[in-house]
Write a protein that holds these residues in place. Structure first.
Motif, PDB file in Angstrom:
ATOM      1  N   VAL A 117     -13.318  -4.222  -2.454  1.00 14.17           N
ATOM      2  CA  VAL A 117     -13.948  -2.902  -2.539  1.00 14.17           C
ATOM      3  C   VAL A 117     -12.987  -1.973  -3.278  1.00 14.17           C
ATOM      4  O   VAL A 117     -11.807  -1.906  -2.952  1.00 14.17           O
ATOM      5  N   PHE A 118     -13.492  -1.268  -4.270  1.00 15.06           N
ATOM      6  CA  PHE A 118     -12.666  -0.317  -5.008  1.00 15.06           C
ATOM      7  C   PHE A 118     -13.549   0.832  -5.476  1.00 15.06           C
ATOM      8  O   PHE A 118     -14.770   0.823  -5.261  1.00 15.06           O
ATOM      9  N   THR A 119     -12.948   1.834  -6.087  1.00  9.96           N
ATOM     10  CA  THR A 119     -13.685   3.026  -6.488  1.00  9.96           C
ATOM     11  C   THR A 119     -13.467   3.324  -7.962  1.00  9.96           C
ATOM     12  O   THR A 119     -12.613   2.740  -8.632  1.00  9.96           O
ATOM     13  N   MET A 151       1.299  -0.667 -11.724  1.00  8.05           N
ATOM     14  CA  MET A 151      -0.041  -1.208 -11.830  1.00  8.05           C
ATOM     15  C   MET A 151      -0.997  -0.360 -11.009  1.00  8.05           C
ATOM     16  O   MET A 151      -0.623   0.217 -10.001  1.00  8.05           O
ATOM     17  N   SER A 152      -2.252  -0.291 -11.482  1.00  6.04           N
ATOM     18  CA  SER A 152      -3.241   0.450 -10.716  1.00  6.04           C
ATOM     19  C   SER A 152      -3.555  -0.298  -9.418  1.00  6.04           C
ATOM     20  O   SER A 152      -3.292  -1.491  -9.289  1.00  6.04           O
ATOM     21  N   ARG A 153      -4.162   0.429  -8.492  1.00  4.74           N
ATOM     22  CA  ARG A 153      -4.521  -0.174  -7.208  1.00  4.74           C
ATOM     23  C   ARG A 153      -5.516  -1.316  -7.428  1.00  4.74           C
ATOM     24  O   ARG A 153      -5.431  -2.358  -6.768  1.00  4.74           O
ATOM     25  N   TYR A 154      -6.456  -1.146  -8.348  1.00  9.41           N
ATOM     26  CA  TYR A 154      -7.440  -2.195  -8.617  1.00  9.41           C
ATOM     27  C   TYR A 154      -6.759  -3.458  -9.148  1.00  9.41           C
ATOM     28  O   TYR A 154      -7.096  -4.579  -8.758  1.00  9.41           O
ATOM     29  N   ALA A 155      -5.790  -3.281 -10.056  1.00 10.48           N
ATOM     30  CA  ALA A 155      -5.079  -4.443 -10.598  1.00 10.48           C
ATOM     31  C   ALA A 155      -4.313  -5.174  -9.503  1.00 10.48           C
ATOM     32  O   ALA A 155      -4.240  -6.407  -9.487  1.00 10.48           O
ATOM     33  N   THR A 191       0.826  -1.207   0.000  1.00  7.40           N
ATOM     34  CA  THR A 191       0.000   0.000   0.000  1.00  7.40           C
ATOM     35  C   THR A 191       0.855   1.249   0.000  1.00  7.40           C
ATOM     36  O   THR A 191       0.581   2.228  -0.680  1.00  7.40           O
ATOM     37  N   GLU A 192       1.936   1.236   0.786  1.00  6.90           N
ATOM     38  CA  GLU A 192       2.806   2.403   0.832  1.00  6.90           C
ATOM     39  C   GLU A 192       3.444   2.647  -0.520  1.00  6.90           C
ATOM     40  O   GLU A 192       3.604   3.785  -0.954  1.00  6.90           O
ATOM     41  N   THR A 227      -1.666   5.887  -9.168  1.00 10.68           N
ATOM     42  CA  THR A 227      -2.725   5.287  -8.385  1.00 10.68           C
ATOM     43  C   THR A 227      -3.342   6.267  -7.428  1.00 10.68           C
ATOM     44  O   THR A 227      -2.783   7.300  -7.098  1.00 10.68           O
ATOM     45  N   THR A 228      -4.517   5.903  -6.964  1.00  9.42           N
ATOM     46  CA  THR A 228      -5.216   6.699  -5.969  1.00  9.42           C
ATOM     47  C   THR A 228      -5.051   6.044  -4.617  1.00  9.42           C
ATOM     48  O   THR A 228      -5.438   4.899  -4.421  1.00  9.42           O
ATOM     49  N   PRO A 229      -4.452   6.719  -3.619  1.00  6.34           N
ATOM     50  CA  PRO A 229      -4.221   6.085  -2.330  1.00  6.34           C
ATOM     51  C   PRO A 229      -5.513   5.787  -1.614  1.00  6.34           C
ATOM     52  O   PRO A 229      -6.495   6.503  -1.738  1.00  6.34           O
TER      53      PRO A 229
END
Length: 471
Positions: free
Chosen positions: A313-315, A291-295, A255-256, A264-266
């Motif tokens: 859960v994602f946005t 890579m994106s956070r969703y990936a 995550t960090e 990416t969006t934190p």
């Protein structure tokens, strides 16, 4: 100080052409940067608002099952845990949607194309019905159980009209090949770049092709009234959902790394990982920093084991994370333009104030003879530069907002490749107050720096020598 301020303003008015020239140069730089940042700032909001309609919400929940052979299937068979989490998080249950989705190859008279088809309940999704703009066909044609709504671009590519039947090839949720047939019920106005996202059918029929039950689905969506609170609401929903069912969470170290990535969006308030150390190491080895956070969340399904359904859960921000990078690049370019322009202006200011110092040698000598200290002479020059930067900056802001408001009056349509970035076909802008303040502080600092050395030299002139100087 009041006297120095009056003298500084008078001195600027004495050389009107020179002051106006530098003011225009400063204002031009500010205007360009403000226009770029204001429009770029609205990109994410507009893209998020437009795509939210296509993806059925701003916050999403997906369910994942895993069989004994390690293969996964994305499906939500029972959403009681999600609904309980919605209630616990204090969210409005009227803002939810349920959809199925599949990558479908559509075939008509030898022509084929592959696009995403969404299975929806048209009676429940009132917002979708309001957004649909038909070029051909109408909502009445949706009575057919296998009715399909296509975008104008896809319809032209396949050369189909309302009433034509299409062969459909797709895979079930468990990976088996399947075929079906759609009848074109309507052709929507094209949305350009993302037209491949716009294809809708009845969820019941798509579920049949996916080999899942009519009441099952794949994507739970939630619409947020205030887009700026999307991440906060997603975190509330995830925290509540963890009390009812297992949830995928990124390991802390990963995550960090994501938060440091411009792509990416934190996630606000990321919780401690549930995965084991082995899982954490595996995730860090299999994911890439860009890579994106969703990936990266999806990668967790390959390394973790569980029973039943596990949720992620994602946005909408995770889906369009590349937009953040585009905005960052635009803002970096605008800042670069500003710095280059002000480097040129700084050179001009330094040389100009050296000339001003020589022009005012006798005046400086007179002021020193009347008792004004060296610090006062230096501050006089600095005040002139500060006022010059302030007037130029304010003028640039005013010009930028006038231009932005004029641009917002023009309609560019909703059928262009840029329509996704527009608001109802119009350019919109977000006033970047914080960035504007920082830009002014930067400009003021650079202006003072460019004038400081001539001002310091002027303050060191001896009164008697200055009075004897002749031009």
């Amino acid at each position: 100080m009041e006297t120095l301020i009056r003298i500084a303003l008078r001195n600027l008015s004495r050389q009107k052409k020179r002051s106006i020239l530098f003011g225009l140069a400063i204002g031009f730089g500010i205007m360009i940067v403000t226009i770029i940042n204001s429009i770029a700032g609205s990109f994410q909001t507009n893209v998020s608002a437009n795509l939210a309609q296509f993806f059925s919400g701003h916050v999403f929940v997906e369910g994942v099952e895993k069989n004994e052979r390690g293969k996964t299937a994305e499906i939500i068979r029972d959403d009681s845990a999600i609904l309980a989490a919605i209630k616990d998080a204090g969210l409005d249950s009227r803002n939810i949607t349920r959809r199925s989705a599949a990558a479908v190859t559509l075939i008509f008279e030898g022509t084929r194309t592959t696009q995403s088809v969404y299975g929806v309940n048209f009676e429940e999704e009132v917002l979708l019905q309001e957004r649909l703009v038909f070029k051909q066909g109408s909502k009445e044609n949706l009575q057919a159980p296998n009715a399909l709504i296509l975008s104008e671009g896809i319809a032209k590519k396949l050369k189909v009209e309302v009433g034509d039947r299409l062969l459909a090839q797709l895979k079930t949720v468990t990976g088996q090949n399947n075929v079906g047939e759609f009848v074109v019920a309507g052709i929507m106005q094209d949305m350009g770049l993302f037209s491949s996202m716009l294809a809708y059918t009845h969820r019941r029929y798509l579920n049949e092709l996916l080999n899942i039950k009519p009441n099952e689905y794949q994507l739970f969506g939630y619409f947020v009234s205030d887009i700026s609170r999307t991440e906060t609401i997603a975190q509330r929903l995830q925290n509540a959902l963890k009390q009812h069912a297992p949830v995928f969470e990124l390991p802390q170290q990963t995550t960090e790394r994501i938060q440091a990535s411009p792509n990416t969006t934190p996630q606000e308030g990321a919780s401690a990982p549930e995965a084991t150390n082995t899982d954490t190491t595996s995730v860090q080895q299999t994911t890439q920093p860009f890579m994106s956070r969703y990936a990266k969340i999806k990668q967790l399904a390959k390394t973790e084991t569980w029973e039943g359904t596990k949720f992620r859960v994602f946005t909408i921000n995770d889906i369009i994370s590349q937009i953040d990078q585009i905005v960052s690049i635009l803002k970096s370019v605008s800042l670069g333009i500003l710095l280059v322009l002000f480097f040129i202006i700084m050179v001009g200011l330094t040389n100009t104030f050296r000339m001003i110092m020589y022009e005012r040698i006798r005046e400086i000598g007179t002021m020193r003879a009347l008792g004004i200290q060296r610090r006062g002479i230096r501050n006089l020059f600095l005040l002139e530069a500060l006022f010059l930067s302030a007037f130029g900056t304010i003028g640039g802001w005013v010009a930028a907002f006038v231009i932005l408001n004029i641009l917002s009056l023009f309609s560019f349509g909703t059928d262009t490749v840029f329509s996704l970035f527009l608001k109802n076909g119009h350019i919109s802008f977000v006033v970047p107050w914080g960035e504007m303040f920082l830009h002014y502080m930067l400009i003021a600092l650079l202006t003072l720096l460019s004038v400081y050395f001539p001002a310091r030299k002027a303050s060191k002139l001896e009164p008697a020598r200055a009075l004897r100087t002749t031009k």
